[in-house]
Scaffold this active site. Structure first.
Site, PDB file in Angstrom:
ATOM      1  N   CYS A 101      32.235  44.779  29.270  1.00 39.58           N
ATOM      2  CA  CYS A 101      33.550  44.114  29.422  1.00 39.58           C
ATOM      3  C   CYS A 101      33.508  42.681  28.911  1.00 39.58           C
ATOM      4  CB  CYS A 101      34.030  44.144  30.867  1.00 39.58           C
ATOM      5  SG  CYS A 101      34.374  45.785  31.452  1.00 39.58           S
ATOM      6  N   ASP A 115      34.581  32.473  38.384  1.00 41.95           N
ATOM      7  CA  ASP A 115      34.356  33.908  38.539  1.00 41.95           C
ATOM      8  C   ASP A 115      32.955  34.049  39.133  1.00 41.95           C
ATOM      9  OD1 ASP A 115      33.446  36.468  38.197  1.00 41.95           O
ATOM     10  OD2 ASP A 115      34.231  36.712  36.167  1.00 41.95           O
ATOM     11  N   HIS A 158      33.985  37.704  31.241  1.00 38.77           N
ATOM     12  CA  HIS A 158      34.304  39.121  31.445  1.00 38.77           C
ATOM     13  C   HIS A 158      35.794  39.284  31.125  1.00 38.77           C
ATOM     14  CE1 HIS A 158      35.102  42.735  33.931  1.00 38.77           C
ATOM     15  NE2 HIS A 158      33.800  42.946  33.931  1.00 38.77           N
ATOM     16  N   GLN A 201      29.003  37.677  39.694  1.00 40.18           N
ATOM     17  CA  GLN A 201      27.541  37.827  39.628  1.00 40.18           C
ATOM     18  C   GLN A 201      26.817  36.774  40.451  1.00 40.18           C
ATOM     19  OE1 GLN A 201      26.160  40.437  38.321  1.00 40.18           O
ATOM     20  NE2 GLN A 201      28.063  41.206  37.435  1.00 40.18           N
ATOM     21  N   LYS A 236      29.435  43.999  44.465  1.00 40.45           N
ATOM     22  CA  LYS A 236      28.280  43.436  43.743  1.00 40.45           C
ATOM     23  C   LYS A 236      27.403  42.634  44.692  1.00 40.45           C
ATOM     24  CE  LYS A 236      30.964  43.087  39.523  1.00 40.45           C
ATOM     25  NZ  LYS A 236      30.481  44.134  38.644  1.00 40.45           N
TER      26      LYS A 236
HETATM   27  N1  PMP Z   1      33.540  39.165  36.305  1.00 38.72           N
HETATM   28  C1  PMP Z   1      32.268  39.491  36.111  1.00 38.72           C
HETATM   29  C2  PMP Z   1      31.314  38.460  35.587  1.00 38.72           C
HETATM   30  C3  PMP Z   1      31.823  40.772  36.427  1.00 38.72           C
HETATM   31  O1  PMP Z   1      30.544  41.092  36.249  1.00 38.72           O
HETATM   32  C4  PMP Z   1      32.745  41.715  36.931  1.00 38.72           C
HETATM   33  C5  PMP Z   1      32.332  43.124  37.248  1.00 38.72           C
HETATM   34  N2  PMP Z   1      31.620  43.744  36.212  1.00 38.72           N
HETATM   35  C6  PMP Z   1      34.067  41.320  37.136  1.00 38.72           C
HETATM   36  C7  PMP Z   1      34.434  40.036  36.806  1.00 38.72           C
HETATM   37  C8  PMP Z   1      35.084  42.244  37.739  1.00 38.72           C
HETATM   38  O2  PMP Z   1      34.833  42.350  39.105  1.00 38.72           O
HETATM   39  P1  PMP Z   1      35.480  43.439  40.050  1.00 38.72           P
HETATM   40  O3  PMP Z   1      34.769  44.713  39.779  1.00 38.72           O
HETATM   41  O4  PMP Z   1      35.225  42.945  41.430  1.00 38.72           O
HETATM   42  O5  PMP Z   1      36.935  43.506  39.746  1.00 38.72           O
END
Ligand code: PMP
Length: 409
Positions: A369, A203, A126, A206, A229
């Site tokens: 993203c 990270d 991401h 998910q 999430k």
């Molecule tokens: N990493 C991944 C794999 C994500 O799916 C997301 C959210 N789409 C993020 C990072 C960013 O997370 P946050 O919204 O908590 O900043």
């Protein structure tokens, strides 16, 4: 709880938002990888905090401050248990995964990266796990290296081993991909990185709601989680870090709470976790987050992943039954969370999203993203359906039915 005893109707009854019509159809919410819905206990805890307990935490001499502090620190203990951290102090509250990663890059990265060092990320990251590393590499003279992936969305482990060297100082990798669903072999990554003296940040945006987490068994150095999430409120995230690393890292932001003593000449810093929690935190949302963790614990990760896998398999089997080559799936890793990206031939993903929305189905469209990943597949974006424990087989059928009509049109 086993998947056979899961009472989905009871689970759904805890989510008021799911019981509404959108565009004249019952809402089918398949945008869970972007954010999950919140159970009533989370919503009520947030309301109760402002109705009954609101006070700033940690230094107040009065009852409300004491109560709010207790609730806030209770959530920290719940997080500790949820990920099996050795100490609650190793769990720092942030705004989300993005802030957690930036914190590590701007503190650990700034303090310890030197020119010529290498930071390894993967092709499926991401943007939140790309840009902070790009920024700190630029600042420190370290190099950013990217682990390639296979066409099926799995990490190219052979290439990872070739890239890994004594120059590697940080490996920052997504546990489960938000665009493809791929679950990466994180234990293998961590153990291999440690052998060359590198530290690993995962990270877990998910992974949080789907996979069992045991940071001590993984021996991971940093793990990032996102409350929103994980059936919790927005604006709450977690950075787990091993004490020995957090202790030697400089603070992220300066201000109240993160200090021991301040004078105009110099300042001494507080212990962890407070060293990294400058200013008034997001008290109400942190307090409510505890109820999200209780919701997940009440069902159990094993039952959650089993049910979500059934939903995913049902969806993919349904697509195959169309017998149509007019729909292309992205992400066929052997180990996956319940996320499926796809494209209808000749249709822009946004148009597919709009047509599904007209049937009350919420999916996400675009690059998720993950622009470099989209570039790898030679596409601009996909349509993404992502499933949560409150979704039903009937809802998957509604999606399949809508897609079938579109491909046969
Ligand atoms: N990493 C991944 C794999 C994500 O799916 C997301 C959210 N789409 C993020 C990072 C960013 O997370 P946050 O919204 O908590 O900043």
């Amino acid at each position: 709880m086993s998947v056979t005893t899961l009472d989905i109707n009871f689970i759904r009854s805890q989510f008021p938002i799911l019981h509404q019509e959108v565009n004249g159809h019952p809402l089918v919410y398949f945008d869970n990888a972007a954010t999950t819905q919140k159970p009533i206990k989370v919503i009520e805890a947030l309301g109760d905090y402002y109705k009954l307990h609101n006070a700033n935490i940690h230094r107040g001499a009065h009852a409300l401050a004491d109560r709010s502090t207790g609730f806030f620190e209770d959530t920290r203990k719940s997080v500790q248990q949820f990920i099996n951290a050795k100490e609650a102090a190793e769990c720092i509250f942030t705004k989300g995964v993005t802030e957690s990663i930036n914190l590590v890059a701007q503190t650990y990265g700034k303090a310890f990266l030197k020119p010529g060092d290498e930071v390894l990320i993967s092709y499926m990251e991401h943007h939140s796990n790309i840009v902070p590393w790009q920024m700190i590499c630029e600042e420190t003279g370290a190099h950013l290296k990217v682990i390639p992936i296979h066409e099926n969305g799995e990490l190219d482990l052979e290439a990872f081993y070739k890239l890994l060297s004594v120059q590697t100082k940080i490996v920052a990798c997504v546990w489960a991909s938000n665009a493809l669903g791929t679950i990466n072999p994180v234990k293998e990554i961590i153990d291999s990185a440690h052998k060359v003296g590198a530290i690993v940040l995962l990270d877990g945006a998910q992974a949080g709601s789907h996979l069992p987490i045991n940071v001590q068994q993984l021996d991971v150095d940093f793990l990032t989680l996102s409350g929103h999430k994980l059936y919790g409120p927005t604006g709450v995230g977690v950075l787990y870090g091993k004490r020995e690393l957090l202790d030697k890292m400089p603070p992220y932001q300066g201000g109240g709470e993160m200090i021991k003593e301040v004078s105009f000449e110099s300042t001494t810093y507080n212990e962890i976790p407070f060293k990294f929690e400058a200013g008034t935190p997001n008290i109400g949302d942190v307090i409510a987050f505890k109820y999200a963790l209780e919701f997940v614990n009440g069902i159990g990760k094993d039952a959650i992943i089993q049910w979500e896998s059934k939903l995913l398999n049902h969806f993919n089997a349904g697509i195959r039954e169309f017998g149509s080559n007019r729909i292309k799936l992205f992400g066929a890793a052997k180990e996956k969370v319940a996320v499926q990206s796809f494209l209808l031939e000749g249709k822009h993903p946004f148009d597919t999203g709009l047509l599904l929305d007209a049937r009350g189905i919420a999916v996400r469209t675009g690059h998720h993203c993950t622009q470099p990943l989209m570039k790898f597949f030679g596409i601009e974006g996909t349509v993404r359906a992502s499933f949560a424990v409150y979704n039903t087989m009937e809802e998957v059928d509604v999606l399949l039915d809508s897609l079938k009509k579109m491909v046969n049109r």
